[in-house]
Design a protein around this motif. Structure first.
Motif, PDB file in Angstrom:
ATOM      1  N   TYR A 114      12.458 -82.463 -47.093  1.00  0.00           N
ATOM      2  CA  TYR A 114      11.575 -83.351 -47.843  1.00  0.00           C
ATOM      3  C   TYR A 114      11.329 -84.551 -46.927  1.00  0.00           C
ATOM      4  O   TYR A 114      12.278 -85.203 -46.496  1.00  0.00           O
ATOM      5  CB  TYR A 114      12.220 -83.772 -49.166  1.00  0.00           C
ATOM      6  N   THR A 115      10.086 -84.787 -46.570  1.00  0.00           N
ATOM      7  CA  THR A 115       9.748 -85.835 -45.614  1.00  0.00           C
ATOM      8  C   THR A 115       8.905 -86.921 -46.261  1.00  0.00           C
ATOM      9  O   THR A 115       8.455 -86.774 -47.392  1.00  0.00           O
ATOM     10  CB  THR A 115       8.976 -85.257 -44.408  1.00  0.00           C
ATOM     11  N   CYS A 116       8.677 -87.987 -45.503  1.00  0.00           N
ATOM     12  CA  CYS A 116       7.884 -89.116 -45.971  1.00  0.00           C
ATOM     13  C   CYS A 116       6.502 -89.081 -45.353  1.00  0.00           C
ATOM     14  O   CYS A 116       6.357 -88.804 -44.165  1.00  0.00           O
ATOM     15  CB  CYS A 116       8.522 -90.439 -45.535  1.00  0.00           C
ATOM     16  N   GLY A 117       5.522 -89.417 -46.148  1.00  0.00           N
ATOM     17  CA  GLY A 117       4.164 -89.550 -45.656  1.00  0.00           C
ATOM     18  C   GLY A 117       3.642 -90.938 -45.988  1.00  0.00           C
ATOM     19  O   GLY A 117       4.094 -91.583 -46.931  1.00  0.00           O
ATOM     20  N   ASN A 118       2.671 -91.391 -45.224  1.00  0.00           N
ATOM     21  CA  ASN A 118       2.136 -92.733 -45.408  1.00  0.00           C
ATOM     22  C   ASN A 118       0.624 -92.666 -45.225  1.00  0.00           C
ATOM     23  O   ASN A 118       0.135 -92.707 -44.112  1.00  0.00           O
ATOM     24  CB  ASN A 118       2.772 -93.676 -44.387  1.00  0.00           C
ATOM     25  N   GLY A 119      -0.106 -92.498 -46.302  1.00  0.00           N
ATOM     26  CA  GLY A 119      -1.556 -92.392 -46.206  1.00  0.00           C
ATOM     27  C   GLY A 119      -1.979 -90.948 -46.384  1.00  0.00           C
ATOM     28  O   GLY A 119      -1.825 -90.390 -47.455  1.00  0.00           O
ATOM     29  N   ALA A 120      -2.463 -90.316 -45.335  1.00  0.00           N
ATOM     30  CA  ALA A 120      -2.897 -88.917 -45.403  1.00  0.00           C
ATOM     31  C   ALA A 120      -1.695 -87.982 -45.302  1.00  0.00           C
ATOM     32  O   ALA A 120      -0.641 -88.362 -44.802  1.00  0.00           O
ATOM     33  CB  ALA A 120      -3.884 -88.625 -44.275  1.00  0.00           C
ATOM     34  N   THR A 121      -1.862 -86.754 -45.756  1.00  0.00           N
ATOM     35  CA  THR A 121      -0.738 -85.807 -45.750  1.00  0.00           C
ATOM     36  C   THR A 121      -0.250 -85.468 -44.345  1.00  0.00           C
ATOM     37  O   THR A 121       0.859 -85.002 -44.173  1.00  0.00           O
ATOM     38  CB  THR A 121      -1.129 -84.492 -46.470  1.00  0.00           C
ATOM     39  N   THR A 122      -1.056 -85.720 -43.337  1.00  0.00           N
ATOM     40  CA  THR A 122      -0.635 -85.450 -41.964  1.00  0.00           C
ATOM     41  C   THR A 122       0.077 -86.643 -41.335  1.00  0.00           C
ATOM     42  O   THR A 122       0.615 -86.521 -40.241  1.00  0.00           O
ATOM     43  CB  THR A 122      -1.850 -85.083 -41.093  1.00  0.00           C
ATOM     44  N   ASP A 123       0.106 -87.793 -42.008  1.00  0.00           N
ATOM     45  CA  ASP A 123       0.752 -89.003 -41.482  1.00  0.00           C
ATOM     46  C   ASP A 123       2.222 -89.034 -41.879  1.00  0.00           C
ATOM     47  O   ASP A 123       2.639 -89.756 -42.778  1.00  0.00           O
ATOM     48  CB  ASP A 123       0.050 -90.267 -41.988  1.00  0.00           C
ATOM     49  N   VAL A 124       3.033 -88.219 -41.217  1.00  0.00           N
ATOM     50  CA  VAL A 124       4.457 -88.142 -41.521  1.00  0.00           C
ATOM     51  C   VAL A 124       5.186 -89.287 -40.822  1.00  0.00           C
ATOM     52  O   VAL A 124       4.934 -89.588 -39.657  1.00  0.00           O
ATOM     53  CB  VAL A 124       5.032 -86.775 -41.057  1.00  0.00           C
ATOM     54  N   ILE A 125       6.090 -89.937 -41.537  1.00  0.00           N
ATOM     55  CA  ILE A 125       6.896 -91.016 -40.985  1.00  0.00           C
ATOM     56  C   ILE A 125       8.104 -90.379 -40.298  1.00  0.00           C
ATOM     57  O   ILE A 125       8.861 -89.630 -40.924  1.00  0.00           O
ATOM     58  CB  ILE A 125       7.356 -91.992 -42.090  1.00  0.00           C
ATOM     59  N   GLN A 126       8.286 -90.650 -39.024  1.00  0.00           N
ATOM     60  CA  GLN A 126       9.384 -90.062 -38.255  1.00  0.00           C
ATOM     61  C   GLN A 126      10.739 -90.514 -38.786  1.00  0.00           C
ATOM     62  O   GLN A 126      10.897 -91.653 -39.213  1.00  0.00           O
ATOM     63  CB  GLN A 126       9.263 -90.435 -36.771  1.00  0.00           C
ATOM     64  N   ASP A 127      11.722 -89.623 -38.726  1.00  0.00           N
ATOM     65  CA  ASP A 127      13.101 -89.902 -39.155  1.00  0.00           C
ATOM     66  C   ASP A 127      13.172 -90.398 -40.593  1.00  0.00           C
ATOM     67  O   ASP A 127      13.970 -91.272 -40.921  1.00  0.00           O
ATOM     68  CB  ASP A 127      13.775 -90.909 -38.218  1.00  0.00           C
ATOM     69  N   CYS A 128      12.330 -89.836 -41.451  1.00  0.00           N
ATOM     70  CA  CYS A 128      12.293 -90.256 -42.850  1.00  0.00           C
ATOM     71  C   CYS A 128      12.277 -89.012 -43.723  1.00  0.00           C
ATOM     72  O   CYS A 128      11.265 -88.318 -43.799  1.00  0.00           O
ATOM     73  CB  CYS A 128      11.054 -91.113 -43.117  1.00  0.00           C
ATOM     74  N   GLY A 129      13.393 -88.724 -44.334  1.00  0.00           N
ATOM     75  CA  GLY A 129      13.458 -87.571 -45.213  1.00  0.00           C
ATOM     76  C   GLY A 129      14.859 -87.027 -45.306  1.00  0.00           C
ATOM     77  O   GLY A 129      15.809 -87.622 -44.799  1.00  0.00           O
ATOM     78  N   GLN A 130      14.964 -85.887 -45.950  1.00  0.00           N
ATOM     79  CA  GLN A 130      16.281 -85.295 -46.158  1.00  0.00           C
ATOM     80  C   GLN A 130      16.140 -83.788 -46.358  1.00  0.00           C
ATOM     81  O   GLN A 130      15.183 -83.317 -46.967  1.00  0.00           O
ATOM     82  CB  GLN A 130      16.931 -85.933 -47.386  1.00  0.00           C
ATOM     83  N   GLU A 131      17.108 -83.055 -45.865  1.00  0.00           N
ATOM     84  CA  GLU A 131      17.133 -81.599 -45.945  1.00  0.00           C
ATOM     85  C   GLU A 131      17.850 -81.168 -47.221  1.00  0.00           C
ATOM     86  O   GLU A 131      18.893 -81.712 -47.564  1.00  0.00           O
ATOM     87  CB  GLU A 131      17.889 -81.051 -44.732  1.00  0.00           C
ATOM     88  N   LEU A 132      17.282 -80.192 -47.941  1.00  0.00           N
ATOM     89  CA  LEU A 132      17.943 -79.597 -49.089  1.00  0.00           C
ATOM     90  C   LEU A 132      18.388 -78.192 -48.701  1.00  0.00           C
ATOM     91  O   LEU A 132      17.571 -77.366 -48.289  1.00  0.00           O
ATOM     92  CB  LEU A 132      16.998 -79.512 -50.293  1.00  0.00           C
TER      93      LEU A 132
END
Length: 163
Positions: free
Chosen positions: A109-127
């Motif tokens: 599960y990752t973080c986005g900022n704006g458009a769906t392709t704008d992923v924030i690096q080192d932001c998220g967690q694995e399930l």
């Protein structure tokens, strides 16, 4: 490499795969099927741009929820009956629970900022979704004949581990 069908071997394999694949820095969340998983991580400094929405992207590549600049949030309809958001945008905190976990929920599960392709690096967690090992699938290349070569293939995933 010898692989055991014990629970511990499956857990170790899943965690190693998640970490090696460059998963976000938060510790993986381990959950059994039908349980509730709790996610919590911090958005890295500079990850939130002013005037843009923030959202969590599921392993399927779709948004799970959206957080607006004023801190209000909206849970995407496909998650509305299973997801509870408790984070705080001002504190850059992402916290939510996901109930009735299924193997299809496994992944990052990752973080986005704006458009769906704008992923924030080192932001998220694995399930990592834990489950019972499945019986092995055995296939034979040809009908065995005495004193002739035959190929036997055996495969069985211990647990569902996202790639």
């Amino acid at each position: 490499m010898t692989v055991s069908t014990g629970d511990q071997a499956g857990i170790i394999i899943c965690i190693v795969m998640g970490v090696v694949s460059g998963a976000p820095s938060a510790s993986p969340v381990l959950s059994a099927v039908s349980d509730t998983a709790r996610f919590s991580w911090e958005i890295p400094q500079g990850g939130l741009e002013t005037g843009r929405i923030f959202f969590a992207v599921s392993p399927a590549g779709t948004a799970a929820f959206i957080v607006f600049e004023d801190g209000s949030f909206e849970i995407v309809p496909s998650y509305s009956d299973r997801l509870v958001y408790q984070g705080n945008r001002a504190d850059r905190n992402v916290t939510f629970t996901l109930s009735n976990i299924q193997t299809s929920d496994a992944g990052t599960y990752t973080c986005g900022n704006g458009a769906t392709t704008d992923v924030i690096q080192d932001c998220g967690q694995e399930l990592v979704v834990l489950g019972k090992p499945t019986p092995p699938d055995l296939t034979v290349s040809t009908t065995p004949v005495y004193n002739q070569r035959v190929t036997l293939t055996c495969s069985s995933p211990l647990y569902y581990c996202p790639s």
